[in-house]
Design an enzyme around this catalytic site. Structure first.
Site, PDB file in Angstrom:
ATOM      1  N   HIS A 185       4.463   2.964  -0.345  1.00 13.92           N
ATOM      2  CA  HIS A 185       5.011   4.046   0.471  1.00 13.92           C
ATOM      3  C   HIS A 185       6.125   3.517   1.385  1.00 13.92           C
ATOM      4  CE1 HIS A 185       1.723   6.544  -0.880  1.00 13.92           C
ATOM      5  NE2 HIS A 185       2.051   7.524  -0.059  1.00 13.92           N
TER       6      HIS A 185
ATOM      7  N   HIS B 199      -3.471   0.338   4.254  1.00 19.71           N
ATOM      8  CA  HIS B 199      -2.760  -0.933   4.209  1.00 19.71           C
ATOM      9  C   HIS B 199      -2.998  -1.713   5.491  1.00 19.71           C
ATOM     10  CE1 HIS B 199      -0.421  -0.382   0.518  1.00 19.71           C
ATOM     11  NE2 HIS B 199      -0.206   0.855   0.894  1.00 19.71           N
TER      12      HIS B 199
END
Length: 340
Positions: free
Chosen positions: A216, A268
C-alpha cells in the site's frame, strides 16, 4: 544527323532521366514510419509483458518464504483488523485518480495552447495531438508503476516477514502438539508449525506472511508523488500561485495517510511502511527524471551568456528562409530544412 548537329553548333540533348513520382516516395516514407512504429510498439509491449509476468507468478503460483518466530514475540500478537484503505480503495487511489488528473491536465494544457484541434499522423491513423501526448504520459506512469510493483513483490516473497496480526490469524500449533502459550515454549524459536486458526482462510494465512515491504505504501507514494511532480511540470494556475501547491500537498497527504493506516490497522510494522514508502518515492523520482524528463529545463527557458533567451528558429526557417532559397540548398521538406 550527328554531322548536322556538329555543323550547326547545337549540343545533343541528354537522354531523359526517369524520376519516381512524388506519391511513390511519400508512400515509401509512410510505410517505413509505420514499420518503425509497429516495431517500437512490439518491443515495448514485450517489456511490459516481462514486467507483468513476475507479478502474476508471485500472486498465483509462489508461496512466500516460511520464516520462523519466537513464541514470546509480542510484535506479531496484535489483533486482526480490517483494512481502513481496502484494496479497491487503493486501486482507485493509485489508478483512477492519477489517470483522471492526467486527462484533465492534458486537455486544459492543449486548450490553453490553442492546439486542441491539431492532429498528427501516427502510422496510418490521424489522431488529436493531445491524445498522443496523453498516451505518452499514461505509458510513462504505467511503466514506473510496474517497476515499483515488481520491487515490492520481490521484497515480500523473498523476506516473508510475519505481519503484526500473524498470531491471531495463524494460531500456530507446534509439531509436537504443544502451543506457544505453554510455559516451556515461552522463549522457543519455532520453525515447524501448522496454522490451526479458525475463521480464516488459507489466503488469509498466506497474506499474514507478506509484511515487508508495505505494498500500500509503495504504490500510494509512487502514484501520488508522481502526479504531484507531473502537476509541477504541466499545470499553471493563473488566478492563484498557491492552488497547484495545495493540490500537491493533498496528494502527498493521501499517500501519507495510506501508509499510516497500515500501522494503525496492524497490517504492517513501522519498518515495513518506511521501506515501502522509500521504494515508492524512489520509483516516482526515477521515472519522473529519467523517463518522463520532468526536471529537464524547457528549451525556451535556457538563457544565453548575454541574458538573451534561446528561441526555437525552426518555424522561421520553414516559413521565411526555405521559400526564398532555391534548391538544392534549402528544400521545404524534412530532409533539408529542419529544426536548428
Amino acid at each position: 544527323m550527328r554531322d548536322e548537329d556538329n555543323a550547326t553548333g547545337v549540343a545533343p540533348s541528354p537522354p531523359p532521366t526517369l524520376t519516381p513520382p512524388p506519391t511513390t516516395t511519400a508512400t515509401a516514407t509512410a510505410t517505413s514510419a509505420q514499420r518503425r512504429l509497429t516495431r517500437r510498439f512490439l518491443v515495448e509491449l514485450a517489456i511490459v509483458t516481462v514486467l507483468v509476468i513476475p507479478i502474476c507468478i508471485c500472486e498465483v503460483a509462489i508461496e512466500p518464504v516460511r520464516r520462523g518466530f519466537f513464541c514470546d514475540d509480542d510484535s506479531i500478537r496484535y489483533p486482526f483488523h480490517e483494512n481502513t484503505v481496502t484494496p479497491v480503495m487503493l486501486g482507485l487511489l493509485v489508478g483512477a485518480l492519477p489517470l483522471l488528473v492526467l486527462v484533465l491536465v492534458e486537455y486544459v494544457h492543449s486548450l490553453r495552447a490553442g492546439e486542441l484541434a491539431r492532429r498528427v499522423q501516427l502510422g496510418s491513423w490521424q489522431l488529436a495531438a493531445w491524445y498522443v501526448e496523453l498516451g505518452r504520459q499514461f505509458a510513462y506512469f504505467g511503466f514506473g508503476m510496474l517497476l515499483t510493483f515488481d520491487a515490492t513483490e520481490l521484497g515480500k516473497y523473498t523476506i516473508g516477514r510475519l505481519r503484526p496480526h500473524f498470531y491471531a490469524v495463524c494460531q500456530p500449533q507446534l509439531s509436537d502438539g504443544t502451543l506457544c502459550s505453554d510455559a516451556s515454549n515461552r522463549q522457543r524459536y519455532v520453525e515447524d508449525y501448522e496454522c490451526a486458526g479458525e475463521g480464516y482462510t488459507a489466503a488469509d494465512v498466506r497474506q499474514a506472511r507478506l509484511s515487508f515491504p508495505s505494498g500500500h505504501s509503495s504504490l500510494a507514494f509512487y502514484a501520488l508523488l508522481y502526479v504531484a511532480l507531473y502537476l509541477q511540470r504541466k499545470l499553471s494556475w493563473r488566478s492563484s500561485k498557491l492552488a497547484r501547491h495545495f493540490l500537491q500537498f493533498l496528494l502527498l497527504m493521501l499517500a501519507w495517510y495510506t501508509a499510516l493506516s497500515r500501522v494503525m490497522d496492524s497490517w504492517h510494522h513501522w519498518s515495513d511502511v518506511l521501506a515501502g514508502s522509500l521504494i515508492g518515492v524512489a520509483g516516482a523520482l526515477l521515472t519522473a527524471h529519467y523517463i518522463a524528463h520532468f526536471f529537464a529545463t524547457p528549451y525556451a527557458a535556457v538563457t544565453l551568456g548575454s541574458g538573451l533567451r534561446r528561441e526555437d528558429t525552426s518555424a522561421t526557417l520553414q516559413e521565411e528562409v526555405c521559400p526564398a532559397t532555391p534548391p538544392p540548398y534549402c528544400v521545404n521538406d524534412d530532409r533539408y530544412c529542419t529544426k536548428v
